[in-house]
Motif scaffolding. Sequence first.
Motif, PDB file in Angstrom:
ATOM      1  N   THR A 129     -28.416 -16.384 -12.043  1.00  0.00           N
ATOM      2  CA  THR A 129     -27.065 -16.127 -11.560  1.00  0.00           C
ATOM      3  C   THR A 129     -26.072 -16.966 -12.359  1.00  0.00           C
ATOM      4  O   THR A 129     -26.223 -18.172 -12.475  1.00  0.00           O
ATOM      5  N   PRO A 130     -25.053 -16.340 -12.929  1.00  0.00           N
ATOM      6  CA  PRO A 130     -24.067 -17.088 -13.697  1.00  0.00           C
ATOM      7  C   PRO A 130     -23.184 -17.940 -12.786  1.00  0.00           C
ATOM      8  O   PRO A 130     -23.038 -17.666 -11.596  1.00  0.00           O
ATOM      9  N   ARG A 135     -20.095 -19.102 -10.959  1.00  0.00           N
ATOM     10  CA  ARG A 135     -18.886 -18.437 -10.460  1.00  0.00           C
ATOM     11  C   ARG A 135     -18.098 -19.406  -9.596  1.00  0.00           C
ATOM     12  O   ARG A 135     -18.655 -20.122  -8.767  1.00  0.00           O
ATOM     13  N   PRO A 147     -11.772 -17.448 -17.200  1.00  0.00           N
ATOM     14  CA  PRO A 147     -12.690 -16.387 -17.654  1.00  0.00           C
ATOM     15  C   PRO A 147     -14.165 -16.754 -17.499  1.00  0.00           C
ATOM     16  O   PRO A 147     -14.997 -15.886 -17.296  1.00  0.00           O
ATOM     17  N   GLN A 148     -14.520 -18.050 -17.593  1.00  0.00           N
ATOM     18  CA  GLN A 148     -15.921 -18.445 -17.459  1.00  0.00           C
ATOM     19  C   GLN A 148     -16.367 -18.476 -15.997  1.00  0.00           C
ATOM     20  O   GLN A 148     -17.521 -18.239 -15.704  1.00  0.00           O
ATOM     21  N   ASN A 158     -15.216 -16.538 -13.488  1.00  0.00           N
ATOM     22  CA  ASN A 158     -14.967 -15.276 -12.794  1.00  0.00           C
ATOM     23  C   ASN A 158     -15.563 -14.127 -13.592  1.00  0.00           C
ATOM     24  O   ASN A 158     -15.661 -14.191 -14.805  1.00  0.00           O
ATOM     25  N   ASP A 159     -15.903 -13.072 -12.897  1.00  0.00           N
ATOM     26  CA  ASP A 159     -16.331 -11.845 -13.560  1.00  0.00           C
ATOM     27  C   ASP A 159     -15.088 -10.971 -13.699  1.00  0.00           C
ATOM     28  O   ASP A 159     -14.846 -10.073 -12.895  1.00  0.00           O
ATOM     29  N   LEU A 160     -14.290 -11.264 -14.723  1.00  0.00           N
ATOM     30  CA  LEU A 160     -13.005 -10.591 -14.877  1.00  0.00           C
ATOM     31  C   LEU A 160     -13.155  -9.115 -15.238  1.00  0.00           C
ATOM     32  O   LEU A 160     -12.290  -8.319 -14.892  1.00  0.00           O
ATOM     33  N   SER A 161     -14.240  -8.739 -15.875  1.00  0.00           N
ATOM     34  CA  SER A 161     -14.423  -7.319 -16.168  1.00  0.00           C
ATOM     35  C   SER A 161     -14.663  -6.528 -14.882  1.00  0.00           C
ATOM     36  O   SER A 161     -14.157  -5.419 -14.721  1.00  0.00           O
ATOM     37  N   ALA A 162     -15.411  -7.109 -13.933  1.00  0.00           N
ATOM     38  CA  ALA A 162     -15.620  -6.439 -12.644  1.00  0.00           C
ATOM     39  C   ALA A 162     -14.322  -6.420 -11.831  1.00  0.00           C
ATOM     40  O   ALA A 162     -14.015  -5.427 -11.163  1.00  0.00           O
ATOM     41  N   SER A 183     -12.094  -3.765 -13.283  1.00  0.00           N
ATOM     42  CA  SER A 183     -12.568  -2.451 -12.870  1.00  0.00           C
ATOM     43  C   SER A 183     -12.148  -2.142 -11.434  1.00  0.00           C
ATOM     44  O   SER A 183     -11.711  -1.034 -11.122  1.00  0.00           O
TER      45      SER A 183
END
Length: 116
Positions: free
Chosen positions: A34-35, A37, A66-67, A69-73, A76
């Motif tokens: 798990t990254p 967060r 950016p590190q 958080n899952d900014l791409s999710a 989306s």
Amino acid sequence: MQRLFAGTPFDRPPVCERCAALETACVCPAPSSTPFRLDPRTQTATLRKEKRANGKWVSLVCGLDPQGNDLSALLSRLKTRCSSGGTFKEGRIELQGDHLETIRAELTAIGYRVKG
């Protein structure tokens, strides 16, 4: 008799990518699945809108790590909620159109503090 995969990567035993030892002999610690967060309640997102050169409005979400958080999710999710296009540039989320109130409601529902 010749083997089917002789000389290919499938013929070789698997090795560790970090230490190059055989996987059965590797002593490297297992990678975290798990990254890292950050908790959304500890972060403040800054919202603003800009008018671009072609006269179109763009809603910006700034100030999120950016590190952590899952900014791409998140991008989306916001694009779906606002029914618009968007992108991630220079550490910030950009959504096409003036959607500040919708973005504010969605980020607050996730748990972020919102400024702007």
